[in-house]
Design a protein around this motif. Structure first.
Motif, short mmCIF file in Angstrom:
data_model
loop_
_atom_site.label_atom_id
_atom_site.label_comp_id
_atom_site.label_asym_id
_atom_site.label_seq_id
_atom_site.Cartn_x
_atom_site.Cartn_y
_atom_site.Cartn_z
N THR A 199 -37.99 -24.58 -27.12
CA THR A 199 -38.45 -24.38 -25.90
C THR A 199 -39.00 -22.80 -26.00
OG1 THR A 199 -37.37 -26.09 -24.48
CG2 THR A 199 -38.53 -24.11 -23.38
N VAL A 200 -40.17 -22.57 -25.81
CA VAL A 200 -40.65 -21.13 -25.66
C VAL A 200 -40.79 -20.73 -24.39
CG1 VAL A 200 -42.49 -19.53 -26.60
CG2 VAL A 200 -41.90 -21.47 -28.05
N ARG A 201 -40.33 -19.64 -24.07
CA ARG A 201 -40.48 -19.17 -22.72
C ARG A 201 -41.54 -17.80 -22.59
NH1 ARG A 201 -35.92 -21.11 -23.09
NH2 ARG A 201 -35.01 -22.24 -21.48
N ALA A 202 -42.19 -17.76 -21.62
CA ALA A 202 -43.32 -16.69 -21.43
C ALA A 202 -42.94 -15.49 -21.73
CB ALA A 202 -44.00 -16.61 -20.01
N GLY A 203 -43.41 -14.50 -22.62
CA GLY A 203 -42.85 -13.28 -22.72
C GLY A 203 -42.01 -13.21 -24.28
N ASP A 204 -41.77 -14.40 -24.78
CA ASP A 204 -40.64 -14.33 -25.93
C ASP A 204 -41.28 -13.74 -27.24
OD1 ASP A 204 -38.67 -15.54 -24.73
OD2 ASP A 204 -38.99 -17.61 -25.46
N ILE A 205 -42.77 -14.00 -27.24
CA ILE A 205 -43.54 -13.78 -28.59
C ILE A 205 -43.93 -12.30 -28.48
CG2 ILE A 205 -45.37 -14.28 -30.16
CD1 ILE A 205 -44.99 -17.35 -28.85
N GLY A 206 -43.44 -11.44 -29.27
CA GLY A 206 -43.93 -9.96 -29.37
C GLY A 206 -43.63 -9.61 -30.87
N PRO A 207 -43.79 -8.19 -31.09
CA PRO A 207 -43.72 -7.58 -32.32
C PRO A 207 -42.39 -8.06 -33.07
CG PRO A 207 -44.59 -6.07 -30.78
CD PRO A 207 -44.31 -7.33 -29.92
N GLY A 208 -42.53 -8.44 -34.36
CA GLY A 208 -41.39 -8.78 -34.86
C GLY A 208 -41.25 -10.32 -35.05
N ASP A 209 -41.83 -11.10 -34.10
CA ASP A 209 -41.88 -12.46 -34.10
C ASP A 209 -42.93 -13.16 -34.96
OD1 ASP A 209 -42.46 -15.46 -33.26
OD2 ASP A 209 -41.19 -15.04 -31.68
N PRO A 210 -42.81 -14.08 -36.21
CA PRO A 210 -43.59 -14.37 -36.95
C PRO A 210 -45.02 -14.81 -36.32
CG PRO A 210 -41.92 -15.72 -37.01
CD PRO A 210 -41.46 -14.59 -36.37
N TYR A 211 -44.92 -15.59 -35.03
CA TYR A 211 -46.00 -15.93 -34.56
C TYR A 211 -46.77 -15.10 -33.73
CZ TYR A 211 -43.99 -20.76 -35.42
OH TYR A 211 -43.50 -21.62 -36.14
N TYR A 212 -46.48 -13.72 -33.67
CA TYR A 212 -47.24 -12.69 -33.01
C TYR A 212 -48.52 -12.34 -33.90
CZ TYR A 212 -47.90 -8.01 -31.18
OH TYR A 212 -48.42 -6.84 -30.59
N ARG A 213 -48.12 -12.34 -35.05
CA ARG A 213 -49.06 -11.99 -36.18
C ARG A 213 -49.94 -13.12 -36.59
NH1 ARG A 213 -49.52 -6.86 -36.76
NH2 ARG A 213 -47.85 -5.50 -36.11
N ALA A 214 -49.34 -14.40 -36.51
CA ALA A 214 -50.13 -15.57 -37.06
C ALA A 214 -49.86 -16.71 -36.29
CB ALA A 214 -49.61 -15.53 -38.60
N LEU A 215 -50.72 -17.50 -35.93
CA LEU A 215 -50.54 -18.86 -35.01
C LEU A 215 -49.62 -19.86 -35.69
CD1 LEU A 215 -53.88 -19.28 -32.86
CD2 LEU A 215 -51.72 -17.98 -32.38
N HIS A 216 -49.70 -19.84 -37.07
CA HIS A 216 -48.89 -20.70 -37.59
C HIS A 216 -47.42 -20.49 -37.89
CE1 HIS A 216 -49.15 -18.19 -41.18
NE2 HIS A 216 -50.36 -18.24 -41.10
N GLY A 217 -47.17 -19.14 -37.78
CA GLY A 217 -45.87 -18.39 -38.01
C GLY A 217 -45.15 -18.51 -39.25
N GLY A 218 -45.97 -18.74 -40.17
CA GLY A 218 -45.25 -18.95 -41.45
C GLY A 218 -44.54 -20.42 -41.64
#
Length: 387
Positions: free
Chosen positions: A351-370
């Protein structure tokens, strides 16, 4: 107010440049600008495309004086006040930042850009609040008389609290669609149907229901041999407590775009495909609602269809006033954040919450998140991918 590229004189025409001369520029950007130029001080002064033949033909057909193959040169020589971007998503960040730094406002086609990191870099290049220049995303589905009327009814709680919603973008794309080598790839198309197709309806849903709080999702490749997904489903909870299902597909022969919101006193439903007008909206009152109230809800006013022109009309007014336009800044970022969270929820099972994805999160820089099975695979030695 002084006259710059960011603050055109009320007497001088607003100088506009179109970047990218493919189908969306020909079908939507150029006609919208041409229509508005008939009644406003607006002049399309230039167009840019890396394909010299394409941009020269585009300018000849549109009566545009200056074709360019170099964006920086056009910005320096023509100093437009507004740049509209109709290019693939992978170019949006650099082109938007270049235009902003040259003093131009930007109106950029969706998808906005391939990542939240890119979007935040664009915001950082904008001018100060109350002045600009600003960059807005083309989210034309939330503009027009229908969304405005429903947004007003929901805002003043005439229909009661929103409780249950459904957001559906079920379209069909065959193998011929994916034969173009840039389609179905994270780096060039930006994502699958959640990013490239369903983001319009998801943006409209957010515009009507307000902030979301959490999302759970699934994604799959059921038909097409691509890097991205070809279908996704999600469950979204909003800060208001309302809950929604979201379906994005390119596997659906019976194509439809739909939003349904069940409120305490009525159900609101929009059914269309690529654009809507007043007749595409339906409001069904709950039992016991007085007939005079139910009848008043049906008055959508003068029919203004959703369109590039409808959004651009408001953007030009905002430019003249020097205020931030809708679908820019945090208002434009929210839809990309929800799409990013959908991918993270689908690929991690969390479950992903609003505001969870920021710098340092792999999904912040690529939608596939690696993510394993979803991230692009390294090319074998000597292999090439052409765009």
């Amino acid at each position: 107010m002084f006259v710059t590229a960011s603050h055109p004189s009320h007497r001088d025409p607003l100088r506009v440049a179109i970047v990218g001369t493919g189908a969306i520029a020909r079908v939507s950007h150029l006609p919208a600008l041409t229509a508005l130029a008939a009644g406003r001080p607006l002049e399309i002064v230039a167009a840019v495309d890396v394909d010299a033949d394409s941009v020269e033909a585009f300018c000849a057909e549109g009566g545009i004086a200056h074709p360019y193959t170099d964006l920086d040169r056009m910005l320096a020589e023509q100093r437009p006040g507004l740049v509209t971007l109709a290019t693939p998503p992978r170019f949006h960040r650099d082109q938007t930042v270049a235009a902003l730094r040259a003093g131009a406002w930007v109106w950029c086609e969706k998808p906005p850009c391939p990542s939240l990191a890119d979007f935040d870099a664009i915001e950082a290049a904008e001018g100060p609040e109350g002045e600009g220049p600003f960059a807005a995303i083309v989210f034309q589905q939330r503009f027009g008389s229908g969304p405005q009327h429903v947004r007003d009814l929901l805002a003043r709680q005439a229909l009661g609290r929103p409780l249950v919603a459904h957001c559906q973008t079920t379209w069909y794309r065959d193998e011929a669609y994916y034969s173009a080598p840039w389609r179905g790839r994270w780096s060039s198309e930006g994502g699958g149907p959640a990013m490239g197709h369903g983001i319009h309806q998801m943006d409209l849903l957010l515009d009507l229901l307000g902030p979301w709080s959490e999302i759970r999702a699934m994604a799959g490749r059921l038909v097409h041999d691509v890097e991205t997904e070809d279908v996704s489903t999600a469950l979204v909870r909003f800060e208001s407590g309302a809950m929604a299902t979201v379906v994005n597909s390119v596997l659906s022969p019976d194509e439809v775009s739909r939003i349904r919101i069940d409120c305490e006193r009525a159900t609101v439903e929009l059914t269309h495909l690529y654009g809507h007008r007043n007749a595409d909206w339906r409001i069904t009152p709950a039992p016991g609602v007085p007939s005079d109230q139910a009848e008043a809800w049906q008055d959508f006013g003068t029919d203004v269809p959703s369109s590039h022109q409808a959004q651009l009309t408001g953007l030009l007014e905002d430019m003249r006033a020097g205020r931030r336009p809708r679908s820019s800044g945090a208002d434009g970022r929210k839809s990309l954040e929800l799409v990013t969270a959908l991918y993270k929820a689908a690929f991690t099972g969390a479950t992903v919450r609003a505001g969870d994805i920021g710098p340092g999160d792999p999904y912040y820089r690529a939608l596939h998140g690696g993510a394993t099975g979803w991230a692009p695979q390294p090319l074998e030695h000597g292999a090439e991918v052409t765009a």
